[in-house]
Design an enzyme around this catalytic site. Structure first.
Site, PDB file in Angstrom:
ATOM      1  N   LYS B  76       0.847  -1.198   0.000  1.00  0.00           N
ATOM      2  CA  LYS B  76       0.000   0.000   0.000  1.00  0.00           C
ATOM      3  C   LYS B  76       0.882   1.248   0.000  1.00  0.00           C
ATOM      4  O   LYS B  76       1.901   1.282   0.692  1.00  0.00           O
ATOM      5  CB  LYS B  76      -0.879  -0.032   1.252  1.00  0.00           C
ATOM      6  CG  LYS B  76      -1.917   1.078   1.343  1.00  0.00           C
ATOM      7  CD  LYS B  76      -2.766   0.895   2.620  1.00  0.00           C
ATOM      8  CE  LYS B  76      -3.902   1.887   2.690  1.00  0.00           C
ATOM      9  NZ  LYS B  76      -4.773   1.693   3.877  1.00  0.00           N
ATOM     10  N   SER B 151      -9.789   1.537   2.915  1.00  0.00           N
ATOM     11  CA  SER B 151      -8.925   2.334   2.082  1.00  0.00           C
ATOM     12  C   SER B 151      -7.859   1.526   1.332  1.00  0.00           C
ATOM     13  O   SER B 151      -7.309   2.002   0.341  1.00  0.00           O
ATOM     14  CB  SER B 151      -8.212   3.384   2.933  1.00  0.00           C
ATOM     15  OG  SER B 151      -7.323   2.769   3.845  1.00  0.00           O
ATOM     16  N   SER B 175     -10.041  -0.773   7.052  1.00  0.00           N
ATOM     17  CA  SER B 175      -9.399  -0.583   5.741  1.00  0.00           C
ATOM     18  C   SER B 175      -8.645  -1.788   5.193  1.00  0.00           C
ATOM     19  O   SER B 175      -8.231  -1.781   4.042  1.00  0.00           O
ATOM     20  CB  SER B 175      -8.438   0.597   5.784  1.00  0.00           C
ATOM     21  OG  SER B 175      -9.152   1.800   5.795  1.00  0.00           O
TER      22      SER B 175
END
Lengths: 95, 486
Positions: B76, B151, B175
């Site tokens: 990420k 997210s 997330s």
């Protein structure tokens, strides 16, 4: 408690975020609905509840006050949008 | 070249260890997959030259001691990576290249892994659909018009499309688990303090945790083992011996007590979610676990609490983006204050502005007690609920999300409807405890739905074991036809 446009303007100033009129209007509506949502908490009596200040059951560990890096001036300045020799450059602060 | 689309992380690690395949071959395979998947927009940055160089380097040294020998991984874009652009999905960090490496990614590279690139995410991890990213939507491989969740949306998208054999995300309110649920993958949010936060772009410091996202539970145990560990650079890092989650992974759930919280049976929840939940309960009963009805009475207050605590912390954390030391700077503004205001006005997206404004408001003089202090008190009650429950049960089973993946634009106009997505995941972050989401089944549209297992602090092993048992029985198969390659 509800929030009006003037309060949002003040909060934006505190947050150092510029907002044009259109954004001010729509963000005020968003903020009002979010605040209404979080105000559900008022239904709960919390007079005798201690606030949770830390999620981990430990106190901060002391460490030796020792320099463990340094001499990274160039790395620190590398990402600056504007620099001059060893300094970050910003718009004039003093007239 | 062999087809690694069906292989798990653990299998690839074994193939490399037994010299059936080289790290370079594996790395080339995933690079090819990534190049064919531009439509998914899962990546913000790729660094293939570096990946290939590192793979060749690994093959020449053959150091098989690590847990992730020569494994290429994408992460990420919230983890700082040395000399590789790190944006947090924001315009304000569009050109930020850290000169240091986050502790968690450093752990991965120390175990032998190789970086493939940086994955798309909601701006500063604020979002549940990846739609707040400055770099555009990441797409759910399940369907062209479907959000991958957020997210960690790019992470889930890349994993489900097999653009990386596993990945890591961060979870502040769901997330990792919500995108795992939306893409039919496995995601674990560890105990607060198990994985170092050092070098992760901060959102809400008392809630943020990094965790693994994988194709199955075995991989999840392996990756968690690789990424976790004490770090003196993070003052909230837990100082304890590293657990051997993979070695201790087993399917024995006999005699375990599993709690079913009645508050998670919410109104208007699709019947299909209820069905997979009940199916999960049956599996556990058949495996010899005891089902116990429990109550987490303050569940309904978790989201309102979260939307005070998280924005408050975010407004403080994001104060650092001032256009001076790094990041975007506006060209407009006559003086320093105007420069700050324009930099932040132009550099932050709408959701980030919303949260910084809310956070500033609830912390501001005259409102602090009514909002922030109140929320910290309710947070205590929510934690107490879990503490009480874990006196009676070993783990808690719930759905991961109140719906399967939704369409782009479906919830962008109403922030509250977007926030409601995290209704089952947020309480866990507030209590600082671990939870895993595993695929529970498909709904009638063919979209995956996840089941969540929650444990007490530092009891990741128990939910990994239960998850392994359930995974075998559920035997979930994602229906992905690799449409983006056609």
């Amino acid at each position: 408690m509800s929030i009006d446009k003037n309060q949002v303007k003040k909060v934006a100033k505190l947050s150092r975020i510029s907002l044009d009129d259109k954004n001010l209007e729509s963000l005020s509506n968003d903020l009002a609905s979010i605040l209404k949502f979080v105000e559900q908490l008022n239904k709960l009596d919390t007079n005798n509840v201690k606030p949770l200040n830390s999620i981990v059951d430990k106190s901060l560990e002391p460490r030796k006050d020792k320099v463990n890096d340094g001499k990274i001036k160039e790395e620190i300045l590398k990402n600056s949008p504007d620099k001059n020799e060893d300094f970050f450059v910003v718009p004039k602060v003093v007239e | 070249m062999s087809d690694l689309n069906q292989n798990t992380l653990s299998q690839i690690a074994n193939l490399i260890k037994t010299k059936k395949i080289s790290s370079l071959e594996v790395t080339k395979f995933f690079i090819k997959n990534i190049e064919k998947a531009k439509k998914l927009n899962s990546f913000i940055t790729t660094c293939f030259e570096k990946s290939l160089k590192n793979a060749k380097n690994f093959d020449s040294k053959k150091n098989y001691n690590g847990l992730l020998p020569g494994i290429p991984l994408a992460v990420k874009d919230l983890f700082c990576t040395k000399n590789i652009k790190t944006t947090a999905g924001s315009k304000i960090l569009e050109n930020f290249t850290p000169s240091y490496e986050s502790s968690v990614t450093n752990n991965l590279w120390s175990e032998g892994a190789i970086i493939l690139g940086k994955l798309n995410c909601d701006e500063f991890a604020m979002g549940s659909s990846n739609e707040t990213s400055y770099f555009g939507n990441a797409i759910n491989p399940i369907g062209k018009n479907l959000v991958p969740g957020g997210s960690s949306g790019g992470s889930a998208s890349a994993l489900a499309a097999n653009l990386t054999p596993a990945t890591i995300g961060t979870d502040t309110g769901g997330s990792i688990r919500q995108p795992a649920s939306f893409t039919g993958t496995v995601g674990l949010k560890p105990t607060y303090g198990l994985c170092s936060r050092w070098g992760i772009v901060a959102f809400a410091s008392s809630l943020d945790q990094a965790g693994p996202m994988t194709k199955n539970v075995e991989d999840c145990a392996l990756l968690l083992e690789a990424m976790s560990g004490y770090d003196p650079k993070d003052s909230t890092s837990i100082n304890k011996k590293k657990e051997q989650y993979s070695k201790n992974l087993n399917e024995n759930v006999k005699g375990l007590k599993i709690g079913i919280p009645k508050e998670y049976r919410i109104d208007n929840m699709p019947k299909e979610i209820d069905n997979i939940w009940n199916k999960g309960i049956d599996i556990l009963k058949k495996s010899g676990a005891t089902i116990v009805d429990i109550s987490l009475p303050h569940t309904n207050y978790a989201l309102p609490t979260y939307y005070i605590v998280a924005p408050a912390e975010a407004s403080s954390n994001l104060a650092r983006y001032d256009g001076v030391k790094y990041g975007y700077r506006s060209k407009k503004g006559k003086n320093l204050i105007e420069m700050y205001e324009n930099t932040r006005g132009e550099g932050f997206g709408r959701e980030v502005k919303r949260r910084v404004l809310i956070g500033t408001y609830v912390l501001s003089s005259g409102y602090y007690d009514a909002y922030y202090l109140k929320a910290q008190k309710v947070r205590k009650l929510i934690k107490n609920d879990f503490d009480e429950s874990f006196k009676k049960v070993d783990a808690i089973l719930t759905p991961s999300t109140p719906s399967s993946a939704f369409k782009f634009g479906e919830k962008t106009n109403d922030p509250i409807s977007m926030y409601l997505n995290d209704i089952f995941t947020v309480p866990v972050n507030l209590a600082g405890i671990p939870a895993i989401s595993i695929p529970g089944g498909l709904d009638s549209k063919g979209y995956p739905m996840g089941l969540q297992l929650i444990a007490k602090a530092l009891d990741e092993q128990t939910i990994l074991n239960i998850a392994l048992t359930m995974e075998k029985a559920i035997n979930f198969k994602n229906s992905i036809d690799r449409w983006w390659e056609k």
